[in-house]
Write a protein that holds these residues in place. Sequence first.
Motif, PDB file in Angstrom:
ATOM      1  N   VAL A 114      24.458  28.927  50.464  1.00  0.00           N
ATOM      2  CA  VAL A 114      24.446  28.595  51.895  1.00  0.00           C
ATOM      3  C   VAL A 114      24.126  29.853  52.687  1.00  0.00           C
ATOM      4  O   VAL A 114      24.662  30.934  52.396  1.00  0.00           O
ATOM      5  CB  VAL A 114      25.803  28.020  52.345  1.00  0.00           C
ATOM      6  N   ALA A 115      23.243  29.728  53.680  1.00  0.00           N
ATOM      7  CA  ALA A 115      22.838  30.885  54.471  1.00  0.00           C
ATOM      8  C   ALA A 115      22.546  30.459  55.904  1.00  0.00           C
ATOM      9  O   ALA A 115      22.311  29.279  56.195  1.00  0.00           O
ATOM     10  CB  ALA A 115      21.613  31.551  53.856  1.00  0.00           C
ATOM     11  N   ALA A 116      22.552  31.450  56.791  1.00  0.00           N
ATOM     12  CA  ALA A 116      22.210  31.226  58.195  1.00  0.00           C
ATOM     13  C   ALA A 116      21.149  32.238  58.602  1.00  0.00           C
ATOM     14  O   ALA A 116      21.129  33.361  58.105  1.00  0.00           O
ATOM     15  CB  ALA A 116      23.451  31.368  59.083  1.00  0.00           C
ATOM     16  N   GLY A 117      20.269  31.815  59.479  1.00  0.00           N
ATOM     17  CA  GLY A 117      19.209  32.702  59.939  1.00  0.00           C
ATOM     18  C   GLY A 117      18.332  32.003  60.954  1.00  0.00           C
ATOM     19  O   GLY A 117      18.697  30.943  61.490  1.00  0.00           O
ATOM     20  N   ALA A 118      17.158  32.576  61.196  1.00  0.00           N
ATOM     21  CA  ALA A 118      16.238  32.031  62.190  1.00  0.00           C
ATOM     22  C   ALA A 118      15.002  31.456  61.500  1.00  0.00           C
ATOM     23  O   ALA A 118      14.438  32.067  60.591  1.00  0.00           O
ATOM     24  CB  ALA A 118      15.824  33.105  63.181  1.00  0.00           C
ATOM     25  N   LEU A 119      14.602  30.266  61.950  1.00  0.00           N
ATOM     26  CA  LEU A 119      13.398  29.605  61.457  1.00  0.00           C
ATOM     27  C   LEU A 119      12.424  29.482  62.623  1.00  0.00           C
ATOM     28  O   LEU A 119      12.623  28.647  63.514  1.00  0.00           O
ATOM     29  CB  LEU A 119      13.742  28.228  60.883  1.00  0.00           C
ATOM     30  N   GLU A 120      11.420  30.355  62.621  1.00  0.00           N
ATOM     31  CA  GLU A 120      10.478  30.446  63.738  1.00  0.00           C
ATOM     32  C   GLU A 120      11.229  30.558  65.065  1.00  0.00           C
ATOM     33  O   GLU A 120      10.929  29.874  66.039  1.00  0.00           O
ATOM     34  CB  GLU A 120       9.496  29.270  63.728  1.00  0.00           C
ATOM     35  N   GLY A 121      12.250  31.415  65.045  1.00  0.00           N
ATOM     36  CA  GLY A 121      13.017  31.718  66.242  1.00  0.00           C
ATOM     37  C   GLY A 121      14.183  30.800  66.506  1.00  0.00           C
ATOM     38  O   GLY A 121      15.023  31.085  67.365  1.00  0.00           O
ATOM     39  N   LEU A 122      14.278  29.671  65.792  1.00  0.00           N
ATOM     40  CA  LEU A 122      15.366  28.711  66.004  1.00  0.00           C
ATOM     41  C   LEU A 122      16.492  28.975  65.007  1.00  0.00           C
ATOM     42  O   LEU A 122      16.276  28.911  63.795  1.00  0.00           O
ATOM     43  CB  LEU A 122      14.853  27.281  65.841  1.00  0.00           C
ATOM     44  N   PRO A 123      17.709  29.256  65.474  1.00  0.00           N
ATOM     45  CA  PRO A 123      18.825  29.503  64.543  1.00  0.00           C
ATOM     46  C   PRO A 123      19.205  28.230  63.791  1.00  0.00           C
ATOM     47  O   PRO A 123      19.379  27.174  64.400  1.00  0.00           O
ATOM     48  CB  PRO A 123      19.968  29.963  65.464  1.00  0.00           C
ATOM     49  N   ILE A 124      19.339  28.336  62.463  1.00  0.00           N
ATOM     50  CA  ILE A 124      19.707  27.185  61.644  1.00  0.00           C
ATOM     51  C   ILE A 124      20.691  27.617  60.563  1.00  0.00           C
ATOM     52  O   ILE A 124      20.917  28.805  60.332  1.00  0.00           O
ATOM     53  CB  ILE A 124      18.481  26.529  60.975  1.00  0.00           C
ATOM     54  N   VAL A 125      21.271  26.621  59.884  1.00  0.00           N
ATOM     55  CA  VAL A 125      22.047  26.826  58.656  1.00  0.00           C
ATOM     56  C   VAL A 125      21.325  26.077  57.547  1.00  0.00           C
ATOM     57  O   VAL A 125      20.862  24.950  57.759  1.00  0.00           O
ATOM     58  CB  VAL A 125      23.493  26.313  58.812  1.00  0.00           C
ATOM     59  N   ALA A 126      21.194  26.713  56.387  1.00  0.00           N
ATOM     60  CA  ALA A 126      20.488  26.099  55.265  1.00  0.00           C
ATOM     61  C   ALA A 126      21.348  26.140  54.013  1.00  0.00           C
ATOM     62  O   ALA A 126      22.086  27.102  53.785  1.00  0.00           O
ATOM     63  CB  ALA A 126      19.159  26.807  55.013  1.00  0.00           C
ATOM     64  N   ALA A 127      21.249  25.083  53.209  1.00  0.00           N
ATOM     65  CA  ALA A 127      21.909  25.018  51.911  1.00  0.00           C
ATOM     66  C   ALA A 127      20.856  24.683  50.865  1.00  0.00           C
ATOM     67  O   ALA A 127      20.030  23.794  51.085  1.00  0.00           O
ATOM     68  CB  ALA A 127      23.017  23.967  51.912  1.00  0.00           C
ATOM     69  N   VAL A 128      20.881  25.412  49.745  1.00  0.00           N
ATOM     70  CA  VAL A 128      19.873  25.240  48.699  1.00  0.00           C
ATOM     71  C   VAL A 128      20.554  25.034  47.361  1.00  0.00           C
ATOM     72  O   VAL A 128      21.433  25.819  46.973  1.00  0.00           O
ATOM     73  CB  VAL A 128      18.931  26.464  48.622  1.00  0.00           C
ATOM     74  N   GLY A 272       6.649  25.555  58.517  1.00  0.00           N
ATOM     75  CA  GLY A 272       6.089  25.119  59.789  1.00  0.00           C
ATOM     76  C   GLY A 272       6.453  23.679  60.126  1.00  0.00           C
ATOM     77  O   GLY A 272       6.740  23.361  61.287  1.00  0.00           O
ATOM     78  N   THR A 273       6.472  22.808  59.101  1.00  0.00           N
ATOM     79  CA  THR A 273       6.811  21.400  59.336  1.00  0.00           C
ATOM     80  C   THR A 273       8.259  21.251  59.784  1.00  0.00           C
ATOM     81  O   THR A 273       8.559  20.517  60.735  1.00  0.00           O
ATOM     82  CB  THR A 273       6.569  20.580  58.052  1.00  0.00           C
ATOM     83  N   ILE A 274       9.172  21.941  59.099  1.00  0.00           N
ATOM     84  CA  ILE A 274      10.590  21.863  59.471  1.00  0.00           C
ATOM     85  C   ILE A 274      10.803  22.424  60.868  1.00  0.00           C
ATOM     86  O   ILE A 274      11.567  21.868  61.673  1.00  0.00           O
ATOM     87  CB  ILE A 274      11.457  22.618  58.443  1.00  0.00           C
ATOM     88  N   ALA A 275      10.124  23.513  61.186  1.00  0.00           N
ATOM     89  CA  ALA A 275      10.263  24.121  62.515  1.00  0.00           C
ATOM     90  C   ALA A 275       9.811  23.150  63.609  1.00  0.00           C
ATOM     91  O   ALA A 275      10.464  23.013  64.658  1.00  0.00           O
ATOM     92  CB  ALA A 275       9.471  25.418  62.580  1.00  0.00           C
ATOM     93  N   LYS A 276       8.697  22.441  63.381  1.00  0.00           N
ATOM     94  CA  LYS A 276       8.207  21.483  64.377  1.00  0.00           C
ATOM     95  C   LYS A 276       9.180  20.319  64.543  1.00  0.00           C
ATOM     96  O   LYS A 276       9.458  19.878  65.665  1.00  0.00           O
ATOM     97  CB  LYS A 276       6.827  20.965  63.965  1.00  0.00           C
ATOM     98  N   LEU A 277       9.712  19.823  63.428  1.00  0.00           N
ATOM     99  CA  LEU A 277      10.667  18.715  63.501  1.00  0.00           C
ATOM    100  C   LEU A 277      11.926  19.131  64.263  1.00  0.00           C
ATOM    101  O   LEU A 277      12.429  18.377  65.105  1.00  0.00           O
ATOM    102  CB  LEU A 277      11.043  18.262  62.092  1.00  0.00           C
ATOM    103  N   LEU A 278      12.421  20.313  63.981  1.00  0.00           N
ATOM    104  CA  LEU A 278      13.643  20.772  64.652  1.00  0.00           C
ATOM    105  C   LEU A 278      13.408  21.017  66.136  1.00  0.00           C
ATOM    106  O   LEU A 278      14.298  20.781  66.955  1.00  0.00           O
ATOM    107  CB  LEU A 278      14.166  22.041  63.979  1.00  0.00           C
ATOM    108  N   SER A 279      12.229  21.488  66.480  1.00  0.00           N
ATOM    109  CA  SER A 279      11.946  21.706  67.909  1.00  0.00           C
ATOM    110  C   SER A 279      11.937  20.390  68.674  1.00  0.00           C
ATOM    111  O   SER A 279      12.334  20.326  69.840  1.00  0.00           O
ATOM    112  CB  SER A 279      10.604  22.425  68.077  1.00  0.00           C
ATOM    113  N   VAL A 280      11.507  19.306  67.998  1.00  0.00           N
ATOM    114  CA  VAL A 280      11.522  17.983  68.627  1.00  0.00           C
ATOM    115  C   VAL A 280      12.953  17.439  68.679  1.00  0.00           C
ATOM    116  O   VAL A 280      13.412  16.940  69.708  1.00  0.00           O
ATOM    117  CB  VAL A 280      10.602  17.015  67.865  1.00  0.00           C
ATOM    118  N   LEU A 281      13.674  17.539  67.552  1.00  0.00           N
ATOM    119  CA  LEU A 281      15.017  16.964  67.480  1.00  0.00           C
ATOM    120  C   LEU A 281      16.015  17.702  68.361  1.00  0.00           C
ATOM    121  O   LEU A 281      16.975  17.104  68.852  1.00  0.00           O
ATOM    122  CB  LEU A 281      15.497  16.972  66.022  1.00  0.00           C
TER     123      LEU A 281
END
Length: 308
Positions: A114-128, A272-281
Amino acid sequence: MNWITNYVRPKISSLLGQQPREVPENLWIKCPETGEMIFHKDLEANQFVIPTSNFHMKIGARDRLTHLFDGGVFEEIALEKVPLDPLKFRDSKRYVDRLKDYKAKTGLEDSVLVAAGALEGLPIVAAVQDFAFMGGSLGMAAGEAIVTAAETAVDRKRPLVLFAGSGGARMQEGILSLMQLPRTTVAVEMVKDAGLPYIVVLTNPTTGGVTASYAMLGDVHIAEPGAVIGFAGARVIEQTIREKLPEGFQRSEYLMEHGMVDMVVHRHELKGTIAKLLSVLTKAPATEPVIQPAVAAEPPATVQPEPA
């Protein structure tokens, strides 16, 4: 006994003073589809996608996070410790010894990071989920990691992105493994109740109890090309229904055609796809393009004729 290999070759090498060179085992990797041999460094530079066949190989959790976050920079979230071997399980070897081997092999404490960071400037949390750790199996530690990822997302008011890749529940933990299905489901509902987006990326393979819980509860489901996604294996289904399954059954492309997956996205285009989806959501405002003011061209200098 091979006389040439065991006697002649070492004798010649000793006379010439040459030592046989040790070649790393993973120097070349074979494409599962075409059989083509790919140099490991080239494959790593291409995010573990075979350039010619476009086959998506499995990729480690830290490599995945490095490619996801801006500049490869992320904060690894500390996870709660869980009992290592509550059932004192043993098959061909003790469960605690098996865990120790996988920890040494992968450098991970368990199958989820689990990590936290920025995805194209948008702060997110990710789990892999890392398939290299016991097939990405879901046990108490992995379940705790998913719950921690959800709680971190809610506390920090950030979207949650999860990369699922698993063979299912971890048999060495029995019923305690199956209990992670409702736990992680409740954790996902916490994220949704907080009004935060939850995006799931389904990788090869995503099967068993993982698809019966958090992996199929996303707001958007993205799948990598050719990924096997399903609950039971194709052979088990065929034996149960006594029918031949369609071509490509349980593959990501087949599931998208039948409405189980929203989109199939190449690994190079995931960020890029995830960043676009998150910017919409998240209804993030569009970034205004920086327009440089036009600089007026200076008029050409007038040349005065010289006096005669």
